[in-house]
Design an enzyme around this catalytic site. Sequence first.
Site, PDB file in Angstrom:
ATOM      1  N   ASP A  67       0.814  -1.219   0.000  1.00  0.00           N
ATOM      2  CA  ASP A  67       0.000   0.000   0.000  1.00  0.00           C
ATOM      3  C   ASP A  67       0.843   1.263   0.000  1.00  0.00           C
ATOM      4  O   ASP A  67       2.057   1.227   0.208  1.00  0.00           O
ATOM      5  CB  ASP A  67      -0.972  -0.016   1.196  1.00  0.00           C
ATOM      6  CG  ASP A  67      -0.330  -0.510   2.489  1.00  0.00           C
ATOM      7  OD1 ASP A  67       0.906  -0.514   2.576  1.00  0.00           O
ATOM      8  OD2 ASP A  67      -1.065  -0.888   3.413  1.00  0.00           O
ATOM      9  N   HIS A 138      -7.406  -4.757   9.933  1.00  0.00           N
ATOM     10  CA  HIS A 138      -7.081  -4.518   8.523  1.00  0.00           C
ATOM     11  C   HIS A 138      -5.772  -5.202   8.132  1.00  0.00           C
ATOM     12  O   HIS A 138      -4.882  -5.405   8.960  1.00  0.00           O
ATOM     13  CB  HIS A 138      -7.086  -3.018   8.172  1.00  0.00           C
ATOM     14  CG  HIS A 138      -5.951  -2.206   8.698  1.00  0.00           C
ATOM     15  ND1 HIS A 138      -6.098  -0.908   9.131  1.00  0.00           N
ATOM     16  CD2 HIS A 138      -4.633  -2.481   8.850  1.00  0.00           C
ATOM     17  CE1 HIS A 138      -4.939  -0.430   9.510  1.00  0.00           C
ATOM     18  NE2 HIS A 138      -4.024  -1.367   9.355  1.00  0.00           N
ATOM     19  N   GLU A 143      -9.789  -2.085   5.062  1.00  0.00           N
ATOM     20  CA  GLU A 143     -10.449  -1.782   6.323  1.00  0.00           C
ATOM     21  C   GLU A 143     -11.689  -2.662   6.496  1.00  0.00           C
ATOM     22  O   GLU A 143     -12.217  -3.201   5.510  1.00  0.00           O
ATOM     23  CB  GLU A 143     -10.876  -0.303   6.325  1.00  0.00           C
ATOM     24  CG  GLU A 143      -9.723   0.679   6.178  1.00  0.00           C
ATOM     25  CD  GLU A 143      -8.958   0.897   7.483  1.00  0.00           C
ATOM     26  OE1 GLU A 143      -8.827  -0.035   8.297  1.00  0.00           O
ATOM     27  OE2 GLU A 143      -8.472   2.026   7.681  1.00  0.00           O
TER      28      GLU A 143
HETATM   29  C1  F6R Z   1       1.372  -1.404   6.212  1.00  0.00           C
HETATM   30  C2  F6R Z   1       0.104  -2.090   6.305  1.00  0.00           C
HETATM   31  C3  F6R Z   1      -0.733  -2.078   7.541  1.00  0.00           C
HETATM   32  C4  F6R Z   1       0.052  -2.416   8.803  1.00  0.00           C
HETATM   33  C5  F6R Z   1      -0.857  -2.370  10.025  1.00  0.00           C
HETATM   34  C6  F6R Z   1      -0.096  -2.614  11.301  1.00  0.00           C
HETATM   35  O1  F6R Z   1       1.927  -1.551   4.919  1.00  0.00           O
HETATM   36  O2  F6R Z   1      -0.280  -2.640   5.331  1.00  0.00           O
HETATM   37  O3  F6R Z   1      -1.769  -3.025   7.372  1.00  0.00           O
HETATM   38  O4  F6R Z   1       0.637  -3.676   8.681  1.00  0.00           O
HETATM   39  O5  F6R Z   1      -1.487  -1.124  10.087  1.00  0.00           O
HETATM   40  O6  F6R Z   1       0.761  -1.544  11.542  1.00  0.00           O
HETATM   41  P1  F6R Z   1       1.863  -1.593  12.685  1.00  0.00           P
HETATM   42  O7  F6R Z   1       2.856  -2.628  12.275  1.00  0.00           O
HETATM   43  O8  F6R Z   1       2.465  -0.209  12.680  1.00  0.00           O
HETATM   44  O9  F6R Z   1       1.139  -1.933  13.945  1.00  0.00           O
END
Ligand code: F6R
Length: 244
Positions: A67, A138, A143
């Site tokens: 993303d 997500h 989402e």
């Molecule tokens: C990032 C992504 C998101 C994160 C998720 C968890 O490329 O796709 O789905 O993996 O928001 O984020 P953290 O690791 O910061 O808790």
Amino acid sequence: MVIIKAKDYEDMSKRAAALLAEQIAQKPDSVLGLATGSTPVGAYRELAEKFRRKELSFSKVKTVNLDEYVGLLPEHEQSYRYFMQKHLFGLVDIKPENTHIPDGMAKNIRHACREYDALIDSLGGIDLQLLGIGHNGHIGFNEPAKVFEKETHVVELKESTIAANARFFSSPGAVPRRAVTMGILSIMRAKRILLLASGADKAEIVKEAFFGPITPAVPASVLQLHPAATVIADGEALKECKTL
Ligand code: F6R
């Protein structure tokens, strides 16, 4: 689905890096699907260290990221392109032309989304997709919703996601409201999936996603249907999963 309990964040990161390195050893021109966020930073650090010790080369590896925010230039410090350069691409011998991230600046963003899926197909699909998990379940920026969105698409970020990501920006108002993300089918088509989770704040969602019903209201729950999905999570993230 295989769930591996790691001792802590370091242990999770080492195990994840070992699995990714093994994938590259077995297939040097692997197509890796990559994630950003705080969870994979340790795994990327381990991979960069393996490269520094000459145990691993990314010279033939190709990558496709999950993303990118809409409206952030690649040079913006909070863009996912910048993140990947800082935490992995800039530290290993990967060829810049082999790294792909959705184009959040494209004039015709819907067309760019279709092209991203076509690109993944043209690379022969993803060999191993790395994922984190959001507090609302997500994956990528898929989402919670009424249906699983299949292809790469533009999403309006939920307030909870904006709030969670505000820690990286000067203020919540500075967090982009939209992002481009691979869809659920784009992710599920990966030959192998590796999801990482760390910390007590992920405990509730980890239980819901991997032990609860499969529903687009918890997008990560769909991974229960994947034939080769591995979750590596630390004790804190697994503390609500009593059977582990
Ligand atoms: C990032 C992504 C998101 C994160 C998720 C968890 O490329 O796709 O789905 O993996 O928001 O984020 P953290 O690791 O910061 O808790």
